[in-house]
Scaffold this active site. Sequence first.
Site, PDB file in Angstrom:
ATOM      1  N   TYR A 184    -105.210  48.907  44.610  1.00 57.07           N
ATOM      2  CA  TYR A 184    -104.552  48.108  43.334  1.00 57.07           C
ATOM      3  C   TYR A 184    -105.263  46.892  43.273  1.00 57.07           C
ATOM      4  O   TYR A 184    -104.574  45.723  43.461  1.00 57.07           O
ATOM      5  CB  TYR A 184    -103.144  48.216  43.663  1.00 57.07           C
ATOM      6  CG  TYR A 184    -102.346  49.472  43.819  1.00 57.07           C
ATOM      7  CD1 TYR A 184    -102.011  50.373  42.759  1.00 57.07           C
ATOM      8  CD2 TYR A 184    -102.131  49.958  45.181  1.00 57.07           C
ATOM      9  CE1 TYR A 184    -101.418  51.858  43.453  1.00 57.07           C
ATOM     10  CE2 TYR A 184    -101.564  51.041  45.486  1.00 57.07           C
ATOM     11  CZ  TYR A 184    -101.285  52.002  44.704  1.00 57.07           C
ATOM     12  OH  TYR A 184    -100.741  53.139  44.996  1.00 57.07           O
TER      13      TYR A 184
ATOM     14  N   CYS B 170     -94.223  43.791  44.808  1.00 59.59           N
ATOM     15  CA  CYS B 170     -93.534  42.610  43.709  1.00 59.59           C
ATOM     16  C   CYS B 170     -92.257  43.347  43.654  1.00 59.59           C
ATOM     17  O   CYS B 170     -91.533  42.876  42.830  1.00 59.59           O
ATOM     18  CB  CYS B 170     -94.418  42.698  42.616  1.00 59.59           C
ATOM     19  SG  CYS B 170     -94.848  44.337  41.614  1.00 59.59           S
TER      20      CYS B 170
HETATM   21  N1  SAH Z   1    -104.112  42.676  43.810  1.00 63.23           N
HETATM   22  C1  SAH Z   1    -104.504  42.236  42.595  1.00 63.23           C
HETATM   23  C2  SAH Z   1    -103.563  43.259  41.433  1.00 63.23           C
HETATM   24  C3  SAH Z   1    -102.165  43.547  41.736  1.00 63.23           C
HETATM   25  S1  SAH Z   1    -101.258  44.080  40.334  1.00 63.23           S
HETATM   26  C4  SAH Z   1    -104.028  40.856  42.402  1.00 63.23           C
HETATM   27  O1  SAH Z   1    -103.332  40.205  43.368  1.00 63.23           O
HETATM   28  O2  SAH Z   1    -104.417  40.160  41.445  1.00 63.23           O
HETATM   29  C5  SAH Z   1    -101.311  45.809  40.577  1.00 63.23           C
HETATM   30  C6  SAH Z   1    -102.669  46.500  40.014  1.00 63.23           C
HETATM   31  O3  SAH Z   1    -102.704  47.901  40.021  1.00 63.23           O
HETATM   32  C7  SAH Z   1    -102.810  46.234  38.465  1.00 63.23           C
HETATM   33  O4  SAH Z   1    -104.389  45.509  38.400  1.00 63.23           O
HETATM   34  C8  SAH Z   1    -102.979  47.595  38.026  1.00 63.23           C
HETATM   35  O5  SAH Z   1    -103.874  47.708  36.776  1.00 63.23           O
HETATM   36  C9  SAH Z   1    -103.422  48.524  39.087  1.00 63.23           C
HETATM   37  N2  SAH Z   1    -102.870  50.006  39.021  1.00 63.23           N
HETATM   38  C10 SAH Z   1    -101.663  50.279  38.594  1.00 63.23           C
HETATM   39  N3  SAH Z   1    -101.327  51.630  39.037  1.00 63.23           N
HETATM   40  C11 SAH Z   1    -102.733  51.922  39.721  1.00 63.23           C
HETATM   41  C12 SAH Z   1    -103.122  53.249  40.207  1.00 63.23           C
HETATM   42  N4  SAH Z   1    -102.164  54.356  40.295  1.00 63.23           N
HETATM   43  N5  SAH Z   1    -104.054  53.256  41.043  1.00 63.23           N
HETATM   44  C13 SAH Z   1    -104.910  52.155  40.943  1.00 63.23           C
HETATM   45  N6  SAH Z   1    -104.393  50.969  40.567  1.00 63.23           N
HETATM   46  C14 SAH Z   1    -103.493  50.816  39.743  1.00 63.23           C
END
Ligand code: SAH
Length: 546
Positions: free
Chosen positions: A314, A411
């Site tokens: 993610y 979060c």
């Molecule tokens: N680590 C990053 C983003 C965290 S937010 C930071 O700190 O900026 C969570 C992220 O997970 C988002 O970018 C969203 O698009 C992604 N996401 C949501 N569901 C997901 C999934 N099933 N697999 C991979 N990424 C996913």
Amino acid sequence: MFTKNQRLELYIEDMTEDGSGVGKADGFPFFVKDTVIGDRVEAVVTKLKKSYGYGRMLHILTPSPSRIPEACPSARRCGGCQLQAMSYERQLEFKREKVANHLKRIGGLSVPVEPVIGMEQPFHYRNKTQVPVGVDREGRLRMGFYASRSHEIVEQANCLLGGRENDRILETIRSFLTEYRIPAYDETSGRGLVRHILIRRSYETGEYLVCIVINGKHLPRQELLVERLRALAPEPTVSSVCLNINEADTNVILGEQVVNLFGPGYLEDSIGQLRFRVSPQSFFQVNPEQTRKLYETALSFAALTGTEQVWDLYCGIGTISLFLAQKAGFVRGVEIVAPAVRDAEANAVRNGLSNTRFYVGKAEEVLPRVYEEENCRPDVIVVDPPRKGCEPRVLDTMLAMQPSRIVYVSCDSATLARDLKHLTAGGYEVKKVQPVDMFPWTVSVETVCLLSKLKSTQHIEVEVKMDEMDLTAAEKKATYDEIKAYVLEHSGLKVSSLYIAQVKQKCGMIERGNYNKAKSEDAKQPQCPAEKKTAIMEALRHFEMI
Ligand code: SAH
């Protein structure tokens, strides 16, 4: 027992996760908004359910020692903040308790939770503000924030959480729209033009990007608006102005197409040593000061020495991945949004970090696939999922990969607790829980959690089994069978492998001693009787083993 509109005196003893106070009358709980733990209030019953009710606060009879005057005039109506009447110190404690309660109640984990890392100046921390534009019942222009649980717009240009100069930008846009009678978008009819104003600010440079979201392709007199926004410099310096086209009947704020009117169309910002390009649509953590602390905590939990193989699930635009890549051997990031992955790749190049690889896809699909294809065994896995947490497939694959450490950035402490339960049942131990306050005055809290692989009884039992297998392989099953046959033939006694092993150990023939040693101190195992011991010794002598 109670009736609607009844007046009650309540002592607020607790607070729900959404910031409502909880007070009991004859043991029956009432939820009362705008109260603080420790307040004694008079409230009127507004709604009754079987086992709880709702009340509206009428007066504060005795204020809580944690109560402070709300700094924002719209605090009670705006849905943005829930804890404006609670001292910042108490908010941090409230968030620590919230995490600890979730871990205990949902995760079954009684682990210490560190004090929340807070801010010194918990105002104007946001680097992104989205202001809805609409009309009221009389058709007048409205710009501000949505009221709690509704789409009614509360007029407010001067939010205490947003950029300090947002109000000047918003006033400039408001007078422009009024002067040229440019209509706001009306959600109910789908008519009108201007839907939202998105303002982003770079923490590093202090520059602003202003993006007008419109239900159309063109904003009348747009060059003039650009000119007026630029004229605000140096405070604020608007370095980019763009339009975002959103003609759909939707609650989603941004459409896909962006039209650049002035400047590069993105901001440059940095977190620690790293620089990032932030476009209007990019996901970028909104509290830059706390983001650095959050990532530094995650990095210190990862305890990298420069050689480790790391996964960042993610990963968004790769912010955490790149933070880790500075100290790791190699980092692989996984993210579902393709443009974010392109940003991540570009950000890796711009920061000169070539020890990274990013995958577009769902974590629950990419991780099992790559594990199966490459049998990769990372040293550290970092996850930072959205509120719903990790899919069980992600957790199970992580368990199968057996990294030494898992760093879980969350979060939502409720889904964190659920996932920790899964991981601890799978042989990991929660080592540290560090909440970070990314959103002062709201009930949200971010948590970084370190788990490490446990050398548990489960693990030891596996070792015991391995040793048993080892023993039979190394010392040949036939030998045991031969001893048994010899004993039976010469003494008429039946002996087990266990008894043979016990005798062998007594004779110093088994160094490891796992076979016949109790797995735990109190476990009882049968001991070889003297008669059988003599018979086994005889067999061992016969086979010239002693
Ligand atoms: N680590 C990053 C983003 C965290 S937010 C930071 O700190 O900026 C969570 C992220 O997970 C988002 O970018 C969203 O698009 C992604 N996401 C949501 N569901 C997901 C999934 N099933 N697999 C991979 N990424 C996913």
